[in-house]
Write a protein that holds these residues in place. Sequence first.
Motif, mmCIF file in Angstrom:
data_model
loop_
_atom_site.group_PDB
_atom_site.id
_atom_site.type_symbol
_atom_site.label_atom_id
_atom_site.label_comp_id
_atom_site.label_asym_id
_atom_site.label_seq_id
_atom_site.Cartn_x
_atom_site.Cartn_y
_atom_site.Cartn_z
ATOM 1 N N ASN A 521 15.886 -1.157 15.038
ATOM 2 C CA ASN A 521 16.970 -1.731 15.831
ATOM 3 C C ASN A 521 17.029 -1.122 17.234
ATOM 4 N N ALA A 522 15.927 -0.564 17.677
ATOM 5 C CA ALA A 522 15.910 0.136 18.967
ATOM 6 C C ALA A 522 16.153 -0.813 20.129
ATOM 7 N N LEU A 523 16.782 -0.272 21.156
ATOM 8 C CA LEU A 523 16.982 -0.992 22.412
ATOM 9 C C LEU A 523 16.327 -0.163 23.511
ATOM 10 N N LEU A 524 15.113 -0.535 23.877
ATOM 11 C CA LEU A 524 14.371 0.177 24.915
ATOM 12 C C LEU A 524 14.303 -0.697 26.165
ATOM 13 N N TYR A 525 14.674 -0.135 27.286
ATOM 14 C CA TYR A 525 14.650 -0.864 28.547
ATOM 15 C C TYR A 525 13.630 -0.272 29.529
ATOM 16 N N LYS A 526 13.510 1.058 29.514
ATOM 17 C CA LYS A 526 12.598 1.723 30.445
ATOM 18 C C LYS A 526 11.177 1.810 29.903
ATOM 19 N N PHE A 527 11.044 1.820 28.585
ATOM 20 C CA PHE A 527 9.751 2.076 27.965
ATOM 21 C C PHE A 527 9.331 0.924 27.056
ATOM 22 N N GLN A 528 8.019 0.828 26.845
ATOM 23 C CA GLN A 528 7.459 -0.029 25.805
ATOM 24 C C GLN A 528 6.810 0.864 24.760
ATOM 25 N N ASP A 529 7.167 0.664 23.506
ATOM 26 C CA ASP A 529 6.559 1.465 22.446
ATOM 27 C C ASP A 529 5.256 0.822 21.987
ATOM 28 N N ALA A 530 4.601 1.430 20.989
ATOM 29 C CA ALA A 530 3.296 0.936 20.520
ATOM 30 C C ALA A 530 3.396 -0.480 19.985
ATOM 31 N N PHE A 531 4.494 -0.791 19.320
ATOM 32 C CA PHE A 531 4.681 -2.138 18.772
ATOM 33 C C PHE A 531 4.800 -3.167 19.887
ATOM 34 N N ALA A 532 5.625 -2.883 20.900
ATOM 35 C CA ALA A 532 5.834 -3.837 21.995
ATOM 36 C C ALA A 532 4.542 -4.093 22.761
ATOM 37 N N ILE A 533 3.774 -3.035 23.011
ATOM 38 C CA ILE A 533 2.494 -3.195 23.703
ATOM 39 C C ILE A 533 1.573 -4.107 22.906
ATOM 40 N N THR A 534 1.508 -3.882 21.602
ATOM 41 C CA THR A 534 0.628 -4.681 20.743
ATOM 42 C C THR A 534 1.044 -6.152 20.726
ATOM 43 N N ILE A 535 2.326 -6.411 20.542
ATOM 44 C CA ILE A 535 2.802 -7.791 20.456
ATOM 45 C C ILE A 535 2.620 -8.520 21.781
ATOM 46 N N ASN A 536 2.934 -7.858 22.886
ATOM 47 C CA ASN A 536 2.787 -8.512 24.197
ATOM 48 C C ASN A 536 1.332 -8.876 24.478
ATOM 49 N N ASN A 537 0.412 -8.003 24.082
ATOM 50 C CA ASN A 537 -1.010 -8.307 24.279
ATOM 51 C C ASN A 537 -1.472 -9.441 23.371
ATOM 52 N N LEU A 538 -0.965 -9.470 22.167
ATOM 53 C CA LEU A 538 -1.311 -10.559 21.253
ATOM 54 C C LEU A 538 -0.788 -11.897 21.772
ATOM 55 N N LEU A 539 0.413 -11.875 22.337
ATOM 56 C CA LEU A 539 0.979 -13.106 22.877
ATOM 57 C C LEU A 539 0.166 -13.606 24.059
ATOM 58 N N LEU A 540 -0.295 -12.690 24.905
ATOM 59 C CA LEU A 540 -1.131 -13.097 26.033
ATOM 60 C C LEU A 540 -2.425 -13.724 25.536
ATOM 61 N N ARG A 541 -3.040 -13.101 24.545
ATOM 62 C CA ARG A 541 -4.272 -13.667 23.996
ATOM 63 C C ARG A 541 -4.002 -15.041 23.378
ATOM 64 N N GLY A 542 -2.887 -15.160 22.640
ATOM 65 C CA GLY A 542 -2.562 -16.438 22.017
ATOM 66 C C GLY A 542 -2.331 -17.536 23.035
ATOM 67 N N THR A 543 -1.707 -17.188 24.161
ATOM 68 C CA THR A 543 -1.460 -18.170 25.214
ATOM 69 C C THR A 543 -2.764 -18.634 25.841
ATOM 70 N N ARG A 544 -3.659 -17.701 26.094
ATOM 71 C CA ARG A 544 -4.963 -18.053 26.666
ATOM 72 C C ARG A 544 -5.773 -18.905 25.702
ATOM 73 N N LEU A 545 -5.646 -18.615 24.424
ATOM 74 C CA LEU A 545 -6.392 -19.373 23.422
ATOM 75 C C LEU A 545 -5.906 -20.808 23.366
ATOM 76 N N ALA A 546 -4.604 -20.998 23.618
ATOM 77 C CA ALA A 546 -4.019 -22.330 23.503
ATOM 78 C C ALA A 546 -4.292 -23.190 24.728
ATOM 79 N N THR A 547 -4.713 -22.569 25.838
ATOM 80 C CA THR A 547 -4.941 -23.338 27.062
ATOM 81 C C THR A 547 -6.383 -23.798 27.183
#
Length: 547
Positions: A521-547
Motif C-alpha cells: 500500500n506504499a505511496l511513493l512520489y520521489k522514488f520508483q521501487d524495483a516493482f515500479a521500474i519493472t512494470i513501467n518497462n514492461l508497459l513500454l515494451r507492450g506499447t511498442r509491440l502493439a504499434t
Amino acid sequence: MAVSISRRRSKPYRKQEAKQSYFHFSAIYNFLSRISVALFLLILIYLWCSFSTIITGNIVHVCFSSSRKLHSLYCLSAGTHPSFEIPTSTNNHSFLAPRIFEGSNATEPVKFSVGSNLVTSNNGRYDEEVANAVKVVEEHLQVHRSWRSNRTNAESCSGEGIYVYDLPSKFNKDLVGQCSKMIPWQDFCSYLSNDGFGKAIIANNKFGKGWYQTHQYSLELIFHSRILKHPCRVYNENEAKIFYVPFYGGLDVLRWHFKNVSNDVKDGLSLELVNWLQRQRPWKRNEGKDHVLVLGKISWDFRRTNNSESPWGTSLLELEKMQNPIKILIKRQPWHANDIGVPHPTYFHPSSDNDIISWQLKIIRSNRKSFVSFAGAARSDAEDSIRRILIDQCSSNGRCKFLNCSSAKCNEAESIIDVFVESEFCLQPPGDSPTRKSVFDSLISGCIPVLFDPFTAYYQYPWHLPEDHDKYSVFIDKKEVKEKNLNVVERLSNVSSRERENMRRYIVYELLPGLVYADHNALLYKFQDAFAITINNLLLRGTRLAT
C-alpha cells in the motif's frame, strides 16, 4: 666309418612349421582384433555416458558430464555440467546465440565489454567462441535496456493497461496452501505471510520502519499483490498492453523437490497452464508475446529436460509455447532474450518516501567497523568454488569479519544486515548459482559488493543496475584467487577512501530505492521501487509491440 648328417629339413617338415607360424600369427591377430573391437566399444560406451544431446526450442545442447576442456558459460549460469551449444535454424529471435563454448574460465571480464580481458585461454578458436558468446549476451542486454521507461509514478496510464488473468486457484493460492510441506527444516509458511513479505520485524527493531523476514523465493506473491492494486490495471482485455499470468511456478518447483515423484508429476501443472492459456483469446491474438510470467526462482529451475542428469525442477520454460512470453526471474538465463532478471526480494519494504530517506541517512552515516566481511559457508562439493579460500583469508585477517552461515542464522534479517551495515566491502562469491540474494542485501546496506563472476550481477539486471558496474562494485577475477592465491583483503586496500565514498553515495542515493520492493500500500512520489521500474518497462515494451 664317418656318418654325414644333413641339416636340410624335409619339405613336409617345413610345411608343418609354416603352418604352425601361420596359426600363431592368426591367433595373435585375432586376439589383437578382439582387443581393438572391445576398446572401440568401450570408447563408444564412454562417449555415450559422457554426454547427452538435448534439443530445447531451436538449440541443440550437447552436455558433457566430466569434460575438463569444454567449459560452459551456459552451464555456469545454469549451475550444471559443462556443455556447448549449437543453434539450429530459427525464425524466432528469442534464440540468437551462435555456436558457444561455455565455461567458468571464460567468464572473467574485468570490464562489462567484449575484449581481451574476457579471454584467458590459449586456444584461438575457443577465445573467438567465448567472445561471440558474450557478445550475444550483451546484445540481449542492450535490447532490454532499450525498453527502459522514463515514466514517473505520477503519470497517468494513458491507454497502457495491465490485464490480470483470473487463473484457477490451483495455479497460485492452492500452492501457497501447501507451504508446510515444501521445506522440511523451515517454517516456510511464515515467510509467505503478509503477501510474501513474511513476519514484520517489530521487537528490538533498530532498522526502522518497513522491515520483514522476507524469503528470497517470495517474488511471485509480492508481484501478484502489487499488480492487483496497480493504477494501470484494466478489466477489459481489449484495453490491455500486457497480460500478467499469476502462476506461482517457483512454489510449484519447491513442492516436489523433496519428494520422489516422476517428471510427469512435476510437469503436470505447467502443462495444464499452457493448455489453459491457449484457450484464451489474448493469447491466440499475439501467440503470448505480450504475456508476462513472474517466477520466484532461478531460470534453470524451470528448464529441466527429459535428458537432464538432474531430476531437479520443471520443464516449464522449455515448453515450446513458453518461448514467446516475457519471464521475470531473480536470475535470468543469459542466452534467452525473453528472460528478464530483477532484484531478489530483500528485507526492506518501505511504505513512503520518508522511510527510504531515513534509511539512506542511517547507512550513509554508519560507522563501518569492518573493512571487509563475508557472510556464507564453504561449498566443499563444488570444485570451482573459492569460498574456502575466502573464508581462510578472512578468518586470518583482523580487518575482515566472517559470518559463518553453516552455524549462524543467516536467513534472519538482523544477522545479515548488522554485518553489512558495518562493513566497507562485502564479498559475494557464487553459491548454488552465480547470483546471490546477498548482493542486494549488501547494496541496500551501503556495503560495496565484491564480485568474482560477471554472471552474479553484470549480465543479469539491466533494468535495475547500470551498465558501468564500476560505479557500484569491485570485480576480482576468481581465477586469480584460486590459481594465483591473490589476497582479496590486500587487493581491496588499493581502493582509496575517496573511491569508496563515491561508490557508496551512488549505491545509497541512486541505486537503493530501485532495488527494494515497497509495501503493498506504499505511496511513493520521489522514488520508483524495483516493482515500479519493472512494470513501467514492461508497459513500454507492450506499447511498442502493439504499434
